[in-house]
Design a protein around this motif. Sequence first.
Motif, PDB file in Angstrom:
ATOM      1  N   THR A 101       0.818  -1.206   0.000  1.00  0.00           N
ATOM      2  CA  THR A 101       0.000   0.000   0.000  1.00  0.00           C
ATOM      3  C   THR A 101       0.854   1.259   0.000  1.00  0.00           C
ATOM      4  OG1 THR A 101      -0.131   0.060   2.415  1.00  0.00           O
ATOM      5  CG2 THR A 101      -1.851  -1.176   1.252  1.00  0.00           C
ATOM      6  N   TRP A 102       0.255   2.342  -0.503  1.00  0.00           N
ATOM      7  CA  TRP A 102       0.842   3.681  -0.465  1.00  0.00           C
ATOM      8  C   TRP A 102      -0.225   4.659   0.012  1.00  0.00           C
ATOM      9  CZ3 TRP A 102       1.316   0.280  -4.495  1.00  0.00           C
ATOM     10  CH2 TRP A 102       2.613  -0.127  -4.851  1.00  0.00           C
ATOM     11  N   PRO A 103       0.155   5.713   0.725  1.00  0.00           N
ATOM     12  CA  PRO A 103      -0.818   6.767   1.050  1.00  0.00           C
ATOM     13  C   PRO A 103      -1.355   7.398  -0.238  1.00  0.00           C
ATOM     14  CG  PRO A 103       1.169   6.989   2.367  1.00  0.00           C
ATOM     15  CD  PRO A 103       1.480   5.976   1.317  1.00  0.00           C
ATOM     16  N   TYR A 104      -2.649   7.634  -0.282  1.00  0.00           N
ATOM     17  CA  TYR A 104      -3.257   8.212  -1.481  1.00  0.00           C
ATOM     18  C   TYR A 104      -3.802   9.614  -1.209  1.00  0.00           C
ATOM     19  CZ  TYR A 104      -6.817   8.992  -5.080  1.00  0.00           C
ATOM     20  OH  TYR A 104      -7.599   9.549  -6.056  1.00  0.00           O
ATOM     21  N   ARG A 105      -4.840   9.719  -0.415  1.00  0.00           N
ATOM     22  CA  ARG A 105      -5.427  11.019  -0.093  1.00  0.00           C
ATOM     23  C   ARG A 105      -5.825  11.042   1.375  1.00  0.00           C
ATOM     24  NH1 ARG A 105      -5.167  14.915  -4.303  1.00  0.00           N
ATOM     25  NH2 ARG A 105      -5.603  13.904  -6.290  1.00  0.00           N
ATOM     26  N   GLU A 106      -6.140  12.239   1.854  1.00  0.00           N
ATOM     27  CA  GLU A 106      -6.699  12.394   3.190  1.00  0.00           C
ATOM     28  C   GLU A 106      -8.032  13.111   3.092  1.00  0.00           C
ATOM     29  OE1 GLU A 106      -4.069  14.286   5.921  1.00  0.00           O
ATOM     30  OE2 GLU A 106      -2.816  12.493   6.170  1.00  0.00           O
ATOM     31  N   GLY A 107      -8.890  12.853   4.054  1.00  0.00           N
ATOM     32  CA  GLY A 107     -10.188  13.519   4.085  1.00  0.00           C
ATOM     33  C   GLY A 107     -10.677  13.617   5.513  1.00  0.00           C
ATOM     34  N   THR A 108     -11.774  14.320   5.705  1.00  0.00           N
ATOM     35  CA  THR A 108     -12.366  14.440   7.032  1.00  0.00           C
ATOM     36  C   THR A 108     -13.838  14.068   6.962  1.00  0.00           C
ATOM     37  OG1 THR A 108     -12.850  16.784   6.647  1.00  0.00           O
ATOM     38  CG2 THR A 108     -10.779  16.251   7.772  1.00  0.00           C
ATOM     39  N   LEU A 109     -14.395  13.769   8.108  1.00  0.00           N
ATOM     40  CA  LEU A 109     -15.811  13.452   8.218  1.00  0.00           C
ATOM     41  C   LEU A 109     -16.574  14.663   8.726  1.00  0.00           C
ATOM     42  CD1 LEU A 109     -15.632   9.874   9.795  1.00  0.00           C
ATOM     43  CD2 LEU A 109     -16.111  10.468   7.406  1.00  0.00           C
ATOM     44  N   ALA A 110     -17.801  14.812   8.290  1.00  0.00           N
ATOM     45  CA  ALA A 110     -18.665  15.899   8.731  1.00  0.00           C
ATOM     46  C   ALA A 110     -20.038  15.332   9.075  1.00  0.00           C
ATOM     47  CB  ALA A 110     -18.786  16.964   7.639  1.00  0.00           C
ATOM     48  N   VAL A 111     -20.836  16.153   9.730  1.00  0.00           N
ATOM     49  CA  VAL A 111     -22.191  15.775  10.129  1.00  0.00           C
ATOM     50  C   VAL A 111     -23.181  16.576   9.293  1.00  0.00           C
ATOM     51  CG1 VAL A 111     -23.833  15.648  12.051  1.00  0.00           C
ATOM     52  CG2 VAL A 111     -21.381  15.376  12.481  1.00  0.00           C
ATOM     53  N   ILE A 112     -24.248  15.945   8.838  1.00  0.00           N
ATOM     54  CA  ILE A 112     -25.333  16.678   8.177  1.00  0.00           C
ATOM     55  C   ILE A 112     -26.620  16.473   8.958  1.00  0.00           C
ATOM     56  CG2 ILE A 112     -24.314  16.628   5.866  1.00  0.00           C
ATOM     57  CD1 ILE A 112     -26.264  14.343   5.175  1.00  0.00           C
ATOM     58  N   THR A 113     -27.420  17.535   9.020  1.00  0.00           N
ATOM     59  CA  THR A 113     -28.715  17.499   9.700  1.00  0.00           C
ATOM     60  C   THR A 113     -29.732  18.222   8.823  1.00  0.00           C
ATOM     61  OG1 THR A 113     -28.585  19.626  10.866  1.00  0.00           O
ATOM     62  CG2 THR A 113     -27.452  17.733  11.881  1.00  0.00           C
ATOM     63  N   PRO A 114     -31.023  18.046   9.089  1.00  0.00           N
ATOM     64  CA  PRO A 114     -32.004  18.921   8.438  1.00  0.00           C
ATOM     65  C   PRO A 114     -31.762  20.365   8.879  1.00  0.00           C
ATOM     66  CG  PRO A 114     -33.079  17.014   9.436  1.00  0.00           C
ATOM     67  CD  PRO A 114     -31.665  17.016   9.929  1.00  0.00           C
ATOM     68  N   ARG A 115     -32.161  21.331   8.064  1.00  0.00           N
ATOM     69  CA  ARG A 115     -31.881  22.738   8.381  1.00  0.00           C
ATOM     70  C   ARG A 115     -32.610  23.237   9.625  1.00  0.00           C
ATOM     71  NH1 ARG A 115     -31.806  25.476   2.315  1.00  0.00           N
ATOM     72  NH2 ARG A 115     -29.795  24.570   1.680  1.00  0.00           N
ATOM     73  N   ASP A 116     -33.717  22.575  10.001  1.00  0.00           N
ATOM     74  CA  ASP A 116     -34.451  22.998  11.190  1.00  0.00           C
ATOM     75  C   ASP A 116     -34.159  22.108  12.395  1.00  0.00           C
ATOM     76  OD1 ASP A 116     -35.634  20.721  10.258  1.00  0.00           O
ATOM     77  OD2 ASP A 116     -37.697  21.484  10.290  1.00  0.00           O
ATOM     78  N   HIS A 117     -33.062  21.383  12.349  1.00  0.00           N
ATOM     79  CA  HIS A 117     -32.707  20.456  13.432  1.00  0.00           C
ATOM     80  C   HIS A 117     -32.142  21.227  14.629  1.00  0.00           C
ATOM     81  CE1 HIS A 117     -30.595  17.066  15.413  1.00  0.00           C
ATOM     82  NE2 HIS A 117     -31.503  16.316  14.825  1.00  0.00           N
ATOM     83  N   ALA A 118     -32.205  20.606  15.809  1.00  0.00           N
ATOM     84  CA  ALA A 118     -31.683  21.238  17.028  1.00  0.00           C
ATOM     85  C   ALA A 118     -30.195  21.542  16.924  1.00  0.00           C
ATOM     86  CB  ALA A 118     -31.957  20.338  18.231  1.00  0.00           C
ATOM     87  N   LEU A 119     -29.446  20.752  16.147  1.00  0.00           N
ATOM     88  CA  LEU A 119     -28.008  20.955  16.007  1.00  0.00           C
ATOM     89  C   LEU A 119     -27.645  21.984  14.934  1.00  0.00           C
ATOM     90  CD1 LEU A 119     -26.815  17.230  16.187  1.00  0.00           C
ATOM     91  CD2 LEU A 119     -26.615  18.956  17.993  1.00  0.00           C
ATOM     92  N   SER A 120     -28.628  22.455  14.199  1.00  0.00           N
ATOM     93  CA  SER A 120     -28.332  23.318  13.052  1.00  0.00           C
ATOM     94  C   SER A 120     -27.847  24.714  13.456  1.00  0.00           C
ATOM     95  CB  SER A 120     -29.575  23.450  12.160  1.00  0.00           C
ATOM     96  OG  SER A 120     -30.637  24.074  12.876  1.00  0.00           O
ATOM     97  N   VAL A 121     -27.880  25.041  14.748  1.00  0.00           N
ATOM     98  CA  VAL A 121     -27.358  26.337  15.210  1.00  0.00           C
ATOM     99  C   VAL A 121     -25.855  26.265  15.464  1.00  0.00           C
ATOM    100  CG1 VAL A 121     -29.566  27.010  16.204  1.00  0.00           C
ATOM    101  CG2 VAL A 121     -27.906  25.774  17.614  1.00  0.00           C
ATOM    102  N   LEU A 122     -25.289  25.055  15.372  1.00  0.00           N
ATOM    103  CA  LEU A 122     -23.875  24.859  15.667  1.00  0.00           C
ATOM    104  C   LEU A 122     -23.051  24.769  14.389  1.00  0.00           C
ATOM    105  CD1 LEU A 122     -24.223  22.080  18.412  1.00  0.00           C
ATOM    106  CD2 LEU A 122     -24.012  24.554  18.761  1.00  0.00           C
ATOM    107  N   ASP A 123     -21.758  25.074  14.515  1.00  0.00           N
ATOM    108  CA  ASP A 123     -20.822  24.906  13.402  1.00  0.00           C
ATOM    109  C   ASP A 123     -19.983  23.641  13.556  1.00  0.00           C
ATOM    110  OD1 ASP A 123     -21.559  27.302  12.131  1.00  0.00           O
ATOM    111  OD2 ASP A 123     -20.265  28.444  13.488  1.00  0.00           O
ATOM    112  N   ALA A 124     -19.844  23.167  14.787  1.00  0.00           N
ATOM    113  CA  ALA A 124     -19.062  21.967  15.066  1.00  0.00           C
ATOM    114  C   ALA A 124     -19.724  21.227  16.223  1.00  0.00           C
ATOM    115  CB  ALA A 124     -17.618  22.311  15.411  1.00  0.00           C
ATOM    116  N   VAL A 125     -19.469  19.928  16.310  1.00  0.00           N
ATOM    117  CA  VAL A 125     -20.113  19.121  17.338  1.00  0.00           C
ATOM    118  C   VAL A 125     -19.216  17.944  17.692  1.00  0.00           C
ATOM    119  CG1 VAL A 125     -21.349  17.697  15.646  1.00  0.00           C
ATOM    120  CG2 VAL A 125     -22.285  17.961  17.948  1.00  0.00           C
ATOM    121  N   ARG A 126     -19.253  17.543  18.963  1.00  0.00           N
ATOM    122  CA  ARG A 126     -18.562  16.332  19.389  1.00  0.00           C
ATOM    123  C   ARG A 126     -19.451  15.129  19.112  1.00  0.00           C
ATOM    124  NH1 ARG A 126     -14.192  17.010  22.768  1.00  0.00           N
ATOM    125  NH2 ARG A 126     -13.807  14.855  22.117  1.00  0.00           N
TER     126      ARG A 126
END
Length: 310
Positions: free
Chosen positions: A149-174
């Motif tokens: 194997t060789w390193p290829y790319r890196e990426g990150t994970l994100a969270v998606i919610t409906p726009r009216d969700h309780a978490l939608s007021v946040l920019d980041a979350v644990r």
Amino acid sequence: MLAIAESRSITAGAEREHLALAAASKRLSDLESRLGVQLFERRARGVETTEAGRAMVRHIRSLHACLNGLENEVAEYSRGVRGHLRVVANSSAISECLPPDLAAFSGAHREIRISLEDQTSAEVQRSVAEGLADVGIFVPPQIEPRLTTWPYREGTLAVITPRDHALSVLDAVRFEALLDFDFVGLHSGAAVQQQILAQATEQGRALRTRVQVRGFDAIAQLVEAGLGIAIMPSAVAERLSRVFALHRLRLDEPWARRRYLLAVRGQDVLPGVVRRFVEFLCSAEANVPGEFSVQPPVAGGTDRPREAQP
């Protein structure tokens, strides 16, 4: 034998293969004698394959498929095709980073035909190790020791919610804060899904997976409909949030950063087409101009491409 199994009749099978009934019966009898097993059960209205017969039929069909594939691939050389590259990758790699690199390689090597198949990371490793694919791209852990194997790319994970969700007021979350909500997830075995399950288990919590589907587009539509929240690659989440009514949050966890590995089966010398593809993707990953060469791989090891000396 295949004709007999599919028609469930020695007579009909013989006719299909333009053989005399006696000749077909003799061939079948000789085959059973040589193998030492009964392949068919003779009945009043025809024949039925035994367990051994069904195994034989599966292998015959596999051989036919291989022969047809061989014939088609060799025939392509008459049309100017000079190689066929079989690539397998997990869903995240296909959705997040692989398509532009495939397009660039294909544009630079029009004589090489590329086939791409979506598999889980575990399936990718198995397919490459067993020679069913030439190159694989997957998310660790590496469970197959027969790969280089060789390193290829890196990426990150994100969270998606409906726009009216309780978490939608946040920019980041644990991650811990997400476990109180229903999830929309990928199918079992997908690297993202396995990673989320492992993290929930590590925290002693159950993951409330409400729906599991195949594909990030389907996840986005279900999240938009209010069936739950989801975790997916950031680049994919950003793209889908422009299409669907979604809110995207940064997943504030160290494990949210992931890397993709490029894999081939361990061998002393890579086939020319595979070598060119690996060199191309490794140089694209490094974003460094110039020629690159892949060192002879070692089974189960990891090696970085090195820049060729002038």
